[in-house]
Scaffold this active site. Sequence first.
Site, PDB file in Angstrom:
ATOM      1  N   CYS A 102      37.720  39.082  38.189  1.00  0.00           N
ATOM      2  CA  CYS A 102      36.630  38.940  37.220  1.00  0.00           C
ATOM      3  C   CYS A 102      35.371  39.675  37.676  1.00  0.00           C
ATOM      4  CB  CYS A 102      36.264  37.479  37.053  1.00  0.00           C
ATOM      5  SG  CYS A 102      37.640  36.469  36.546  1.00  0.00           S
ATOM      6  N   ARG A 109      38.069  46.518  39.440  1.00  0.00           N
ATOM      7  CA  ARG A 109      38.415  45.257  40.104  1.00  0.00           C
ATOM      8  C   ARG A 109      39.722  44.665  39.578  1.00  0.00           C
ATOM      9  NH1 ARG A 109      33.130  42.698  41.958  1.00  0.00           N
ATOM     10  NH2 ARG A 109      34.060  40.664  41.705  1.00  0.00           N
ATOM     11  N   TRP A 155      39.977  38.110  34.770  1.00  0.00           N
ATOM     12  CA  TRP A 155      41.320  38.149  35.361  1.00  0.00           C
ATOM     13  C   TRP A 155      41.790  36.695  35.329  1.00  0.00           C
ATOM     14  CZ3 TRP A 155      43.904  36.093  39.625  1.00  0.00           C
ATOM     15  CH2 TRP A 155      45.063  36.776  40.025  1.00  0.00           C
ATOM     16  N   ASN A 178      32.462  33.774  37.302  1.00  0.00           N
ATOM     17  CA  ASN A 178      33.492  34.206  38.256  1.00  0.00           C
ATOM     18  C   ASN A 178      33.788  33.038  39.181  1.00  0.00           C
ATOM     19  OD1 ASN A 178      33.387  36.758  37.282  1.00  0.00           O
ATOM     20  ND2 ASN A 178      32.756  37.738  39.193  1.00  0.00           N
ATOM     21  N   GLY A 179      35.036  32.850  39.532  1.00  0.00           N
ATOM     22  CA  GLY A 179      35.373  31.775  40.468  1.00  0.00           C
ATOM     23  C   GLY A 179      36.243  30.730  39.791  1.00  0.00           C
ATOM     24  N   GLU A 187      53.347  48.258  54.780  1.00  0.00           N
ATOM     25  CA  GLU A 187      52.401  48.871  53.849  1.00  0.00           C
ATOM     26  C   GLU A 187      53.131  49.777  52.840  1.00  0.00           C
ATOM     27  OE1 GLU A 187      49.510  48.349  52.954  1.00  0.00           O
ATOM     28  OE2 GLU A 187      48.813  50.196  52.034  1.00  0.00           O
ATOM     29  N   LYS A 192      52.991  49.180  48.872  1.00  0.00           N
ATOM     30  CA  LYS A 192      52.549  50.205  47.901  1.00  0.00           C
ATOM     31  C   LYS A 192      53.567  50.326  46.776  1.00  0.00           C
ATOM     32  CE  LYS A 192      49.291  50.520  48.530  1.00  0.00           C
ATOM     33  NZ  LYS A 192      48.385  49.972  49.410  1.00  0.00           N
ATOM     34  N   GLU A 246      53.430  47.194  44.500  1.00  0.00           N
ATOM     35  CA  GLU A 246      52.187  47.091  43.729  1.00  0.00           C
ATOM     36  C   GLU A 246      52.192  48.001  42.511  1.00  0.00           C
ATOM     37  OE1 GLU A 246      48.384  46.272  46.561  1.00  0.00           O
ATOM     38  OE2 GLU A 246      49.440  48.108  46.997  1.00  0.00           O
ATOM     39  N   HIS A 252      69.064  40.473  61.038  1.00  0.00           N
ATOM     40  CA  HIS A 252      68.995  39.024  60.891  1.00  0.00           C
ATOM     41  C   HIS A 252      68.741  38.604  59.452  1.00  0.00           C
ATOM     42  CE1 HIS A 252      69.066  38.662  65.246  1.00  0.00           C
ATOM     43  NE2 HIS A 252      68.194  39.656  65.253  1.00  0.00           N
ATOM     44  N   LYS A 293      41.515  44.476  42.252  1.00  0.00           N
ATOM     45  CA  LYS A 293      41.037  45.243  43.405  1.00  0.00           C
ATOM     46  C   LYS A 293      40.283  44.342  44.376  1.00  0.00           C
ATOM     47  CE  LYS A 293      40.099  49.111  45.541  1.00  0.00           C
ATOM     48  NZ  LYS A 293      41.258  49.549  46.349  1.00  0.00           N
TER      49      LYS A 293
HETATM   50  C1  G6P Z   1      43.683  42.970  46.722  1.00  0.00           C
HETATM   51  C2  G6P Z   1      43.869  44.464  46.551  1.00  0.00           C
HETATM   52  C3  G6P Z   1      44.517  45.051  47.786  1.00  0.00           C
HETATM   53  C4  G6P Z   1      43.692  44.700  49.031  1.00  0.00           C
HETATM   54  C5  G6P Z   1      43.466  43.200  49.148  1.00  0.00           C
HETATM   55  C6  G6P Z   1      42.440  42.882  50.208  1.00  0.00           C
HETATM   56  O1  G6P Z   1      44.911  42.336  46.736  1.00  0.00           O
HETATM   57  O2  G6P Z   1      44.659  44.741  45.413  1.00  0.00           O
HETATM   58  O3  G6P Z   1      44.604  46.458  47.670  1.00  0.00           O
HETATM   59  O4  G6P Z   1      44.351  45.175  50.158  1.00  0.00           O
HETATM   60  O5  G6P Z   1      42.962  42.677  47.921  1.00  0.00           O
HETATM   61  O6  G6P Z   1      41.204  43.401  49.806  1.00  0.00           O
HETATM   62  P1  G6P Z   1      40.022  43.808  50.731  1.00  0.00           P
HETATM   63  O7  G6P Z   1      38.988  44.364  49.802  1.00  0.00           O
HETATM   64  O8  G6P Z   1      39.564  42.560  51.404  1.00  0.00           O
HETATM   65  O9  G6P Z   1      40.513  44.815  51.697  1.00  0.00           O
END
Ligand code: G6P
Length: 614
Positions: free
Chosen positions: A2, A27, A78, A104-105, A487, A491, A494, A510, A609
């Site tokens: 949000c 975001r 969101w 927000n929150g 990672e 990716k 996501e 395992h 984001k």
């Molecule tokens: C969200 C984003 C990720 C990010 C994570 C942590 O899930 O989509 O890309 O890695 O938050 O965010 P930060 O801003 O704390 O690195």
Amino acid sequence: MCGIVAYKGYKNCYPILLNGLHRLEYRGYDSAGVACLTKHGKLSITKKSGKVKHLEQLLKNKDIIQDCRGSGIAHTRWATHGKPNQINSHPHKDQSGDIVLVHNGIIENYDPIKKFLQSKKVKFKSETDTEVLVQLIGYFFQNVKLDFQQSVRAALQRVDGAYGIVVLNKKSPDMMIAARKGSPLVLGIKDKEFFVGSDISPIVKHTQNIIYLEDAQMAIIDGNDYKITSIDKDVSLPKKVEKIDYKIDDYDKGKFKFFMHKEIHEQIETINNTIKGRVNKDGILLQGLFKYWPAIKRADKIFITACGTSWHAGLIGKNLIERFAEVPVHVEYASEFRYNKTLVDNNSVVIAISQSGETADTLAAIHKANEAGAITVGICNVPGSSVSRETNCGVFTRCGHEVGVASTKAFTAQITVLYLLALKLGRSRNLLTKNSVKAHLDYKNAIKKVKLVLRKELDIKKIALKYKNASDFLYLGRGLNFPVALEGALKLKEISYIHAEGYPAAEMKHGPIALVDEDMPNVFIVPKDKTYDKIISNIEEIKSRKGKIIIITDSRDKILKNLANDLILIPKTNHYMFVVLATIVLQLFAYYIAVSKKINVDQPRNLAKSVTVE
Ligand code: G6P
């Protein structure tokens, strides 16, 4: 997640608010809305599920944009409580329709408050926790007959949870009230104009005079004046106006179709920027840590906490710090750190990593560490963000604004900072010589190698497209490259919505090996290091079960060529740079699979984001 933008001044608020909403789009959100006080003393509310451009379209059709009196609030939602539809989107109003609010929150005790209000004949329209808050304000204003300010204060004193809110009341048209607890809120001031944002991105275009509201504070803007108070008491607090030196360039994808693609390519500059000025002939300078360095270098245990991609950077940081500085490092998800019994005390160093600097769990972990008396170090990309303000000291990753929801350039910059920090610690603890530090930091050469990897883009694309229809992937690496595997898998998940898992290569036996069949691609990250022979055995194990093998390596050995269905060769370099180069390959690999599926990789479904709720 949000986002909030609000304006109070003498101009038409719509262009300012719509521009602000676009700034907040990065975001991640699923609906948007705006409310404005009209010249005729009414409240005009327009909401729409979907994108800000859909809201804009609706406003054009309604032709109400000219009717603005100068105050408005807007929001990107969101969904947390209730579906992402038009009714649940913000702004929400109270039953009388006089008071309108964006939030927000999460209001945790919304259920008993809702029941109380229902017993007073208040009718609810949405499924949201936010409506409960605005109805409670309305209850105090309409039923208890408190004034607007007192009504907001009384309601906030009764809610639990996290919030950043902005409220308007058509019965007090000269007033706008903003308040926060948990969720960040920023006030921008410019002569007779006021701006409120959930971060500075919708504000910096208009003013650089900023007040970061502190937790449990309220800003009451009344006419051309304003005051800051606590939520508890109506007593004016000092106005801590900061002049920020932070520009957000106009969002421009340049020649790229997606920001994510642009950001992958920007890594040549962002890695360079993160190192530039921090390395000289005497060693590594991390000015932001200067005051605390004597204590940091003596630490006998370090904690790293973060979420998502930043947590993967933390795992790499652990490996580097333990390797160069021989200090044990404990890495923990911030969402676990905040509730677990963590042995942090006033001898501890806690490093919090965050691109946005606003992730709710990471902030809560920092608060816990601060309360325990630890030295808190932020590795963060956004100056002025909550992480940068609430840690004792820190180092910025200098990547510029990252727009793509899936983090790319911030990750490689985070590992670059962790590399510098690990080497500096190793040197300060007399475990590394000046020359060995120097040898590690041949970064000009390293940047050249990033360029070489990016030149392989078409080869990577070709390989990615071969596997685009697979439903599951395994990513396997060892040591420093286990987090790279995590990672790479993240990716892909996501942005392409394909199931993928990262594992330490040997651990695959395992459990995950049960999944392997002739349809399953297995991505191996294979540097020519001490585990090389071991990982070849792991590849053989998958090969003999007919799994497809994709190898990313810096080794030209025939043996790998023979084992691989596809192989991506990256230039020879050191361990740290191998990690960076392999990561870039995996970013491009995921990107091309996702784009082939026609997914908007910049805003993948359900993701945000900046995750500002726990
Ligand atoms: C969200 C984003 C990720 C990010 C994570 C942590 O899930 O989509 O890309 O890695 O938050 O965010 P930060 O801003 O704390 O690195």
